[in-house]
Design an enzyme around this catalytic site. Sequence first.
Site, PDB file in Angstrom:
ATOM      1  N   ARG A  92       0.839  -1.213   0.000  1.00  0.00           N
ATOM      2  CA  ARG A  92       0.000   0.000   0.000  1.00  0.00           C
ATOM      3  C   ARG A  92       0.870   1.258   0.000  1.00  0.00           C
ATOM      4  O   ARG A  92       0.558   2.236  -0.691  1.00  0.00           O
ATOM      5  CB  ARG A  92      -0.955  -0.012   1.202  1.00  0.00           C
ATOM      6  CG  ARG A  92      -2.098   0.981   1.096  1.00  0.00           C
ATOM      7  CD  ARG A  92      -1.779   2.348   1.696  1.00  0.00           C
ATOM      8  NE  ARG A  92      -1.325   2.218   3.053  1.00  0.00           N
ATOM      9  CZ  ARG A  92      -0.376   2.978   3.609  1.00  0.00           C
ATOM     10  NH1 ARG A  92       0.221   3.941   2.938  1.00  0.00           N
ATOM     11  NH2 ARG A  92       0.021   2.771   4.860  1.00  0.00           N
ATOM     12  N   SER A  93       1.969   1.228   0.742  1.00  0.00           N
ATOM     13  CA  SER A  93       2.850   2.406   0.783  1.00  0.00           C
ATOM     14  C   SER A  93       3.379   2.728  -0.608  1.00  0.00           C
ATOM     15  O   SER A  93       3.480   3.905  -0.975  1.00  0.00           O
ATOM     16  CB  SER A  93       4.054   2.164   1.705  1.00  0.00           C
ATOM     17  OG  SER A  93       3.621   1.989   3.029  1.00  0.00           O
ATOM     18  N   GLU A 365       4.436   9.901   7.815  1.00  0.00           N
ATOM     19  CA  GLU A 365       3.370  10.837   7.443  1.00  0.00           C
ATOM     20  C   GLU A 365       2.736  11.475   8.673  1.00  0.00           C
ATOM     21  O   GLU A 365       1.526  11.623   8.775  1.00  0.00           O
ATOM     22  CB  GLU A 365       2.345  10.132   6.568  1.00  0.00           C
ATOM     23  CG  GLU A 365       3.050   9.556   5.340  1.00  0.00           C
ATOM     24  CD  GLU A 365       2.135   9.293   4.191  1.00  0.00           C
ATOM     25  OE1 GLU A 365       1.044   9.859   4.173  1.00  0.00           O
ATOM     26  OE2 GLU A 365       2.547   8.535   3.309  1.00  0.00           O
TER      27      GLU A 365
END
Length: 386
Positions: A92-93, A365
């Site tokens: 996903r990253s 993040e």
Amino acid sequence: MATETDLLQIDDQLGDEERLIRDTVRAFVTDHVLPEIADWFEAGTLPRPVLTELGKLGLFGMHLTGYGCAGTGPIAYGVACRELEAADSGVRSAASVQGSLAMFPIWKYGSEEQKEEWLPRMAAGDAIGCFGLTEPDYGSDPSSMRTHAVRDGSDWVLSGTKMWITNGSVADIAVVWASTDDGIRGFLVPRGTRGFSARDIHKKMSLRASITSELVLDSVRLPSSAVLPEVTGLRGPLSCLTEARFGIVWGVTGAARTCLETAVSYATTRTQFGKAIAEFQLTQSKLAWMAVSLYQAQLLALHLGRLKSAGTLTPVQVSAGKMANARTAIDIARTSRTILAANGVTLEYPVIRHANNLEAVITYEGTEEIHALALGQALTGMSAYR
Ligand SMILES: Cc1cc2nc3c(=O)[nH]c(=O)nc-3n(C[C@H](O)[C@H](O)[C@H](O)COP(=O)(O)OP(=O)(O)OC[C@H]3O[C@@H](n4cnc5c(N)ncnc54)[C@H](O)[C@@H]3O)c2cc1C
């Protein structure tokens, strides 16, 4: 389609496009990621062809419009992140960085030439991007960055070091944020530019199926056309992070769902003291709390998705979602690990991999603490960053 553990039938809220994307991504990870992921994690790699496949599926920059991007709604993007992270946070990253941190700034702040040069290739997975904001000495406080760019005639000359950069060494284009006399600016630095190099960071125990690199910029000379013309200041990179964090709000619910499903399956088949461990009330209590925490996280993701679809989603709302859902997901992963006990610490089952991955997800993040400060400021009107 409700999963066995989706007692609230939250997925019934999804529209047709969102279900189609869910089923497509789920089938992709089932066939192409899950059979290999433990080996990739152990080897500390994410093979480049996987990125090409994600591009072919239309997942890169899917929530952007034009230039070969799919132009889906935010909830569809969230669902895709969820299904990728149900397999692995590293996968996903890769998609988050490509779509939200590398393509989004070009799409939002780039010149027409920059968009046409990079976005179609990036959407297709033929070109990979990375996002260089963090430095060895400045993570939570990017405003103090040392990387700087100075004018030399019509050129720019960039110097500095970026650290912990996802996809750094495989990227064809790096979006590098640097301080200038006018404030922070974004620069497009193609792979192979003289003075620009990337070196992988090894020995990570989290997000192992993800490339993480250090970028070194040693007097890198770039033409004036390399700067993103439409943004100056920290709001540039922060707006990209808001985009990517929205994907995390959804993504981590996928990791948590896998951990819940694994725990239920294991508990109903593993016997101790003559009966399935799922028959013990202590186990059922764990499963019940894992399930309701997951439902709360899923509903929060859906709510933020609806706000984003309506165009009203704010950065502090995204902070609330990132902070809450990443914490919920890691708690579920750790509880799942206790139910699997010794088997839970091996890569034969996905739970320790997810738990370890989520250590990085609660950090990158914006750490949990930084998002707490964002919420604290919104609640009190008082800034506690410094
Ligand atoms: C696997 C991985 C991939 C990454 N990918 C990228 C990427 O692609 N691009 C990129 O630019 N960066 C990336 N990062 C970097 C990531 O965003 C930073 O690690 C993160 O912002 C935190 O910075 P730091 O690690 O330097 O911690 P620091 O900022 O040094 O923080 C250390 C601790 O102090 C706390 N702290 C800091 N300031 C305050 C404060 N004011 N009040 C209270 N507590 C505070 C933090 O919350 C943390 O607990 C990645 C990181 C990892 C681990």
